[in-house]
Design an enzyme around this catalytic site. Sequence first.
Site, PDB file in Angstrom:
ATOM      1  N   GLU A 154      53.344  42.279  32.445  1.00 36.17           N
ATOM      2  CA  GLU A 154      52.785  41.243  31.567  1.00 36.17           C
ATOM      3  C   GLU A 154      51.817  40.458  32.434  1.00 36.17           C
ATOM      4  O   GLU A 154      52.174  39.450  33.032  1.00 36.17           O
ATOM      5  CB  GLU A 154      53.894  40.369  30.992  1.00 36.17           C
ATOM      6  N   GLU A 163      43.226  34.262  35.504  1.00 33.79           N
ATOM      7  CA  GLU A 163      44.232  34.488  36.547  1.00 33.79           C
ATOM      8  C   GLU A 163      43.939  35.728  37.378  1.00 33.79           C
ATOM      9  O   GLU A 163      44.462  35.882  38.473  1.00 33.79           O
ATOM     10  CB  GLU A 163      45.660  34.567  35.990  1.00 33.79           C
TER      11      GLU A 163
END
Length: 417
Positions: A154, A163
């Site tokens: 994930e 990110e």
Amino acid sequence: MPNDFVNASETGEIPSYNGDAKAKATDFANYFCSYAQLYHQKQMLADHNRMAAYHSAIIGNADVFKDKVVMDVGTGSGILAVWAAQAGARKVYAVEYTDMAKHAKSVMVANGVDDVVTVIQGAVEEIDLPFEQDGLDSNEGNDSTQVVDIIISEWMGYFLLRESMLDSLIRARDKFLKPDSGLMFPSHTTMYFAPVADEEERKLCSQEYSNSMSDWFEFAESTKAVYGVEMKILEGDFEREQKEYYMLSSRWSELKPDAVLAEPSMIKHLDMATCTIEDSRGISKGAKDSEFDFIVDGYGPVSGFAGWFTADFKSRTDPEGSNKAPKLLHPAFLSTGPENGYTHWGQQTFYLASPIPLLKGQKTRITGNIEMMRTKENSRLYNCRITYGTSRLSSEQGKIDQVLHRSKEVSQVYQIP
């Protein structure tokens, strides 16, 4: 003066790949440390749309997992690794950079799968799998480390790419996954972009910016009157900071489905079996699918644009894998769009300083393109340039649309914080 705390390696990569000690320390402080907290893990575990998609993908395809070697990249508390073991995996390697790995080990014991799951603490770019100790070998490709049948992760951030964890996943795939028969969970991801109506939040952003500037003016006057120090020299820099924060930063949103004013446009699609590090860097100018063309015919006004993503868990579609990799008979799907309700990702909304009016009896066409690039200071954060122009069209039934008005092109850069 150089910034001693740039969250990137000297080559602009995420520090976990080739950063020096200082860059890695900065990366941990800015990014990884929050994932070491159980409250942050709980936020993700309480996202039922997220959980249901992964659970359906893994448990619903137990025939694919049976007797396979699985790697969970960024295992966190370890729930995906537990499901992989419960689905019948022969061996699961759960990789976690932070001290959350200690909690993950406890979760494996508590769920009776610690004999199948090995938790490895470290950056996935730097670890080695104990595959020889576990009696595993590669029967595909030229690399003896490619022993993994399935990688689950994930990894997705806000608007998919924020990110930059995708970099780590790609490097893990290239090093450990069997190239012809290996599977990626999720298998494909897609980014979407659409004009939206959300005047309440747009006006709130503008009001907060105005209030901040009013507070500054009062502060500057007070400082001069009471302490005899002139602070007006800093006004321009303060205004720039506040404008970037309130007006030129995307906002996390949980939009209602009817806030979307036109058919969403796909702006990037990734096949997780074949995508590259270059793909993960963002959306370059002129890239495939980076242009959009919306026809808005309804209530408004247009308050801004919103972006979100979907993730598919399905069979491989690339030429190499489509014939040799196992087929998923029960595909799963995750959407973070407004139509799917709450997810912890939400949508990222880019509000306009002034709304685009929508007039009764006319259509509004919005054409343009989007770019998305990493910031120089932090390789895990992105800036987004949205360039667009509008035109108003007549919308009389049975007649060809005529251009009634055309606006000048607008280009604005937003931060995705």
